[in-house]
Design an enzyme around this catalytic site. Structure first.
Site, PDB file in Angstrom:
ATOM      1  N   HIS A  44      -8.141  -4.061  -1.120  1.00  0.00           N
ATOM      2  CA  HIS A  44      -7.370  -4.159   0.126  1.00  0.00           C
ATOM      3  C   HIS A  44      -6.325  -3.039   0.212  1.00  0.00           C
ATOM      4  O   HIS A  44      -6.261  -2.309   1.209  1.00  0.00           O
ATOM      5  CB  HIS A  44      -6.704  -5.536   0.202  1.00  0.00           C
ATOM      6  N   GLU A  45      -5.515  -2.915  -0.822  1.00  0.00           N
ATOM      7  CA  GLU A  45      -4.443  -1.906  -0.767  1.00  0.00           C
ATOM      8  C   GLU A  45      -5.030  -0.498  -0.723  1.00  0.00           C
ATOM      9  O   GLU A  45      -4.505   0.376  -0.043  1.00  0.00           O
ATOM     10  CB  GLU A  45      -3.474  -2.068  -1.952  1.00  0.00           C
TER      11      GLU A  45
ATOM     12  N   HIS B  26      -6.035   0.437   2.741  1.00  0.00           N
ATOM     13  CA  HIS B  26      -4.904   0.861   3.585  1.00  0.00           C
ATOM     14  C   HIS B  26      -4.691   2.381   3.544  1.00  0.00           C
ATOM     15  O   HIS B  26      -4.029   2.923   4.436  1.00  0.00           O
ATOM     16  CB  HIS B  26      -3.608   0.199   3.124  1.00  0.00           C
TER      17      HIS B  26
ATOM     18  N   TYR C  44      -4.672 -10.591   9.868  1.00  0.00           N
ATOM     19  CA  TYR C  44      -5.596 -10.235   8.789  1.00  0.00           C
ATOM     20  C   TYR C  44      -7.024 -10.685   9.098  1.00  0.00           C
ATOM     21  O   TYR C  44      -7.939  -9.887   9.175  1.00  0.00           O
ATOM     22  CB  TYR C  44      -5.146 -10.894   7.471  1.00  0.00           C
TER      23      TYR C  44
ATOM     24  N   ASP D 132       8.414  -9.829  10.462  1.00  0.00           N
ATOM     25  CA  ASP D 132       7.842 -10.648   9.411  1.00  0.00           C
ATOM     26  C   ASP D 132       7.139 -11.886   9.974  1.00  0.00           C
ATOM     27  O   ASP D 132       6.210 -12.418   9.366  1.00  0.00           O
ATOM     28  CB  ASP D 132       8.987 -11.066   8.475  1.00  0.00           C
TER      29      ASP D 132
ATOM     30  N   GLU E  87      -3.771  -4.494   9.447  1.00  0.00           N
ATOM     31  CA  GLU E  87      -4.288  -5.494   8.497  1.00  0.00           C
ATOM     32  C   GLU E  87      -5.713  -5.952   8.792  1.00  0.00           C
ATOM     33  O   GLU E  87      -6.490  -6.170   7.868  1.00  0.00           O
ATOM     34  CB  GLU E  87      -3.331  -6.689   8.417  1.00  0.00           C
TER      35      GLU E  87
ATOM     36  N   GLU F 192       0.806  -1.226   0.000  1.00  0.00           N
ATOM     37  CA  GLU F 192       0.000   0.000   0.000  1.00  0.00           C
ATOM     38  C   GLU F 192       0.836   1.272   0.000  1.00  0.00           C
ATOM     39  O   GLU F 192       0.539   2.212   0.741  1.00  0.00           O
ATOM     40  CB  GLU F 192      -0.923  -0.033   1.219  1.00  0.00           C
TER      41      GLU F 192
HETATM   42  N1  BES Z   1       1.087  -4.369   3.763  1.00  0.00           N
HETATM   43  C1  BES Z   1       0.828  -5.679   3.291  1.00  0.00           C
HETATM   44  C2  BES Z   1       2.043  -6.426   2.827  1.00  0.00           C
HETATM   45  C3  BES Z   1       3.122  -6.577   3.876  1.00  0.00           C
HETATM   46  C4  BES Z   1       2.812  -6.850   5.199  1.00  0.00           C
HETATM   47  C5  BES Z   1       4.438  -6.483   3.514  1.00  0.00           C
HETATM   48  C6  BES Z   1       3.824  -6.977   6.136  1.00  0.00           C
HETATM   49  C7  BES Z   1       5.439  -6.620   4.449  1.00  0.00           C
HETATM   50  C8  BES Z   1       5.133  -6.864   5.771  1.00  0.00           C
HETATM   51  C9  BES Z   1      -0.217  -5.653   2.165  1.00  0.00           C
HETATM   52  O1  BES Z   1      -1.219  -4.716   2.337  1.00  0.00           O
HETATM   53  C10 BES Z   1      -0.906  -6.984   2.160  1.00  0.00           C
HETATM   54  O2  BES Z   1      -1.530  -7.277   3.132  1.00  0.00           O
HETATM   55  N2  BES Z   1      -0.790  -7.743   1.093  1.00  0.00           N
HETATM   56  C11 BES Z   1      -1.423  -9.029   0.950  1.00  0.00           C
HETATM   57  C12 BES Z   1      -2.644  -8.935   0.097  1.00  0.00           C
HETATM   58  C13 BES Z   1      -3.941  -8.904   0.775  1.00  0.00           C
HETATM   59  C14 BES Z   1      -5.077  -8.947  -0.219  1.00  0.00           C
HETATM   60  C15 BES Z   1      -4.154  -9.828   1.906  1.00  0.00           C
HETATM   61  C16 BES Z   1      -0.464  -9.934   0.219  1.00  0.00           C
HETATM   62  O3  BES Z   1       0.584  -9.450  -0.207  1.00  0.00           O
HETATM   63  O4  BES Z   1      -0.759 -11.097   0.061  1.00  0.00           O
HETATM   64 ZN    ZN Z   2      -2.546  -5.302   3.893  1.00  0.00          ZN
END
Ligand code: BES
Ligand code: ZN
Length: 598
Positions: free
Chosen positions: A286-287, A290, A375, A367, A309, A262
């Site tokens: 989703h993005e 954010h 989520y 991470d 999330e 995002e």
């Molecule tokens: N911000 C996250 C990606 C992220 C989280 C990167 C933590 C690094 C550390 C992004 O918004 C996200 O949640 N992406 C998901 C997609 C979503 C539809 C659940 C993904 O990448 O799968």
């Molecule tokens: Zn996200």
């Protein structure tokens, strides 16, 4: 040298010195795989501290100037696995500007330098960054904690054949000198700084939105994202005005390790959502969501990640419901709830503490907190609250929450206090198990139920097939991507070995070009040692870098001795197309030796 401690995954002394703004002046060198130049930090030394402490990881520091004029002394703290090290800079009581001259190293984890063959066009190299959670420090010396908000600006130079883009305002036109200027006038946390450089073109999708992609992918992307403008309107109708000016999407090459990121004004997205039928665009919802939950109101620490999330998944589902209707949205929610239940089961065995919404990741890599718990359990908690007070009161509360905390950072405890005061106290006769939802493992018994009439039909087909193994049990006339996924997830993996080939020839799973369906099918193929699918699986592993897909595939391969050998062979062959965060996860699976600890 002052005593150095890690506070919320950062060495920086943000409690003593205010960081207001960073100006970057960087040159992008594809040959050396290096960014070089300077970062000028505008600070306020509010406690008359003798030092400014920043986070860096694998940066090479050349010199540091104060107020653009004189060099100051600096030193480096010890390297401490995934945190990198402290950059300790001597400053004066009244110091306002600190210019750090530096270059990045080829191993900088936030940076992915792609060779031409790793792009769609195959002719030009490509660079993108991924700063979340604590990788901004591998390309910008900064206070790399989400509790710190700052504005930023940048002058980027690159080969004039390419376009540079950032999570900031610019006029996005190629220019003959390859010089690009960016401004992010709203204060953001460091993890939202982003840069991409490559052979990119643009197509407008509405008054304030559009898509960037390599020319080869532009039309496909524009078709897939054609509801973007409607999504923005529906998001604004739900939770207030969009605060960031434009909203564009950058479609990246397949090595991008996430589904989406995002980055403000410019969401980065994986091309694995281009299914050709718009079936995977909830990721864009989703993005976009954010832009409120996360970017406007930010989790204070990575232990509060669910505030980013969980709220975003809730908001995403509401956008999907308002555009595509309740039945469609229920189908998507049910699929993610099922996936969460699976993650929950396995986490309860391996790391039960990680099933709490409020995490304790202090000595760990943030991470580790990126699981379906933040989520989907997060979202389900909000759905539970909605179910108790009704949508009207709940939406009014959420609007008020976003408005009250905009441009701020919030931790779980602040949220709970605000929730109690502004919402739950108005229902004195009701009991809410907020503390159980947030601080206890597992999911509470009052987890809301989600029913999807579409998926119920699929479940019936799957169970009939599991019993009879007769293809006539499966009627795919009305199937979307989501029906297929639910079918694959409900087939009994242990009983279909003899019919894998029949399923494949009838439905063409191995040759599918839908990345979601491919992933689930290849998992079944691995479990059943269905070798016909392996060449397709290998092709998939050679291009797709999205961790969500790589992880289950490498994991299932690694469960048998023969599979593990194959997995290691493929991994070594294709790891150059995987970003560091994906490599980290896979190396942990295959070698129990993540690169971040080396
Ligand atoms: N911000 C996250 C990606 C992220 C989280 C990167 C933590 C690094 C550390 C992004 O918004 C996200 O949640 N992406 C998901 C997609 C979503 C539809 C659940 C993904 O990448 O799968
Ligand atoms: Zn996200």
């Amino acid at each position: 040298m002052p005593q150095i401690k890690v506070n919320n995954h950062s060495f920086s002394n943000y409690d003593s010195v205010l960081l207001n703004h960073i100006h970057l002046n960087l040159n992008v060198d594809f040959k050396r795989k290096e960014l070089s130049g300077k970062a000028v930090l505008s600070i306020e030394n509010k406690t008359a501290c003798r030092y400014l402490i920043l986070d860096i990881k694998s940066l090479v520091i050349d010199k540091i100037l104060l107020e653009d004029s004189f060099e100051t002394a600096w030193s480096l703290g010890e390297e401490y696995n995934h945190f990198g090290q402290a950059l300790v800079i001597e400053i004066g009581k009244n110091t306002e500007k600190v210019a750090v001259y530096y270059k990045t190293s080829p191993s900088a984890e936030a940076l992915m330098w792609l060779e031409p063959e790793q792009t769609f066009g195959k002719k030009h190299p490509f660079l993108f960054t991924q700063s979340q959670a604590i990788l901004a420090r591998t390309w910008v010396p900064c206070m790399d904690a989400p509790a710190v908000r700052m504005t930023y600006s940048a002058d980027i130079t690159c080969d004039p054949q390419y376009l540079a883009l950032m999570s900031a305002e610019n006029n996005f036109e190629k220019n003959a000198e390859g010089r690009y200027h960016f401004e992010m006038p709203q204060p953001i946390p460091s993890y939202l700084m982003a840069l991409a450089v490559g052979d990119l073109s643009f197509k407008s999708l509405g008054v304030n939105c559009g898509v960037f992609a390599e020319p080869e992918m532009l039309e496909k992307a524009a078709y897939e994202f054609s509801d973007l403008s409607a999504m923005i309107s529906s998001a604004e109708a739900l939770y207030g005005p969009y605060a960031w000016g434009r909203y564009d999407v950058l479609l990246l090459p397949p090595s991008f390790p996430f589904g989406g990121m995002e980055n403000p004004r410019l969401t980065f997205a994986t091309p694995t959502i281009i299914a050709g039928d718009k079936s995977l665009v909830s990721l864009i919802a989703h993005e976009l969501a954010h832009s409120w939950s996360g970017n406007l109101v930010t989790n204070k620490t990575w232990n509060d990640f669910w505030l980013n999330e969980g709220f975003t998944v809730y908001f995403e589902e509401r956008i999907m419901e308002s555009i595509y209707g309740k039945d469609y949205a229920d189908m998507l929610s049910k699929l993610s709830l099922d996936e969460m239940q699976k993650s929950l089961e396995s986490l309860m065995l391996t790391a039960p503490g990680d099933t709490k919404l409020k995490l304790n990741l202090n000595a760990r890599n943030p991470d580790d907190g990126v699981t379906d718990i933040a989520y989907v359990k997060g979202c389900m908690f909000l759905r539970y609250l909605e179910s108790q007070v009704g949508r009207k009161a709940w939406d009014a509360f959420l609007n008020q929450y976003f408005n009250h905390f905009k441009w701020k950072t919030v931790d779980t405890e602040t949220f709970i206090a605000y929730l109690n005061k502004e919402l739950l106290s108005k229902y004195p006769k009701k009991q809410f198990n907020v503390m159980e939802w947030i601080y206890e493992i597992g999911v509470p018994a009052n987890l809301p139920k989600i029913q999807s009439k579409y998926l119920l039909k699929v479940e019936n087909m799957a169970s009939e097939y599991n019993q009879t193994r007769k293809l006539k049990s499966i009627d795919t006339a009305q199937f979307t991507t989501h029906h297929w996924l639910h079918l694959l997830r409900n087939l009994n993996a242990d009983s279909i070995q003899s019919t894998m080939s029949e399923l494949d020839t009838t439905f063409g799973f191995s040759k599918s070009t839908n990345a979601e369906i491919q992933c689930d099918w290849y998992v079944l193929a691995i479990k059943n040692n269905y070798e016909v699918a392996y060449p397709y699986l290998e092709k998939y592993l050679s291009t797709v870098g999205r961790r969500k897909f790589l992880e289950p595939l490498y994991f299932n391969l690694s469960k048998t001795e023969e599979g593990l050998i194959r997995a290691k062979k493929w991994y070594e062959k294709y790891k150059n197309s995987y970003h560091a965060v994906s490599r980290n996860t896979i190396e942990e699976l295959l070698y129990n030796d993540p690169i971040s600890n080396k």
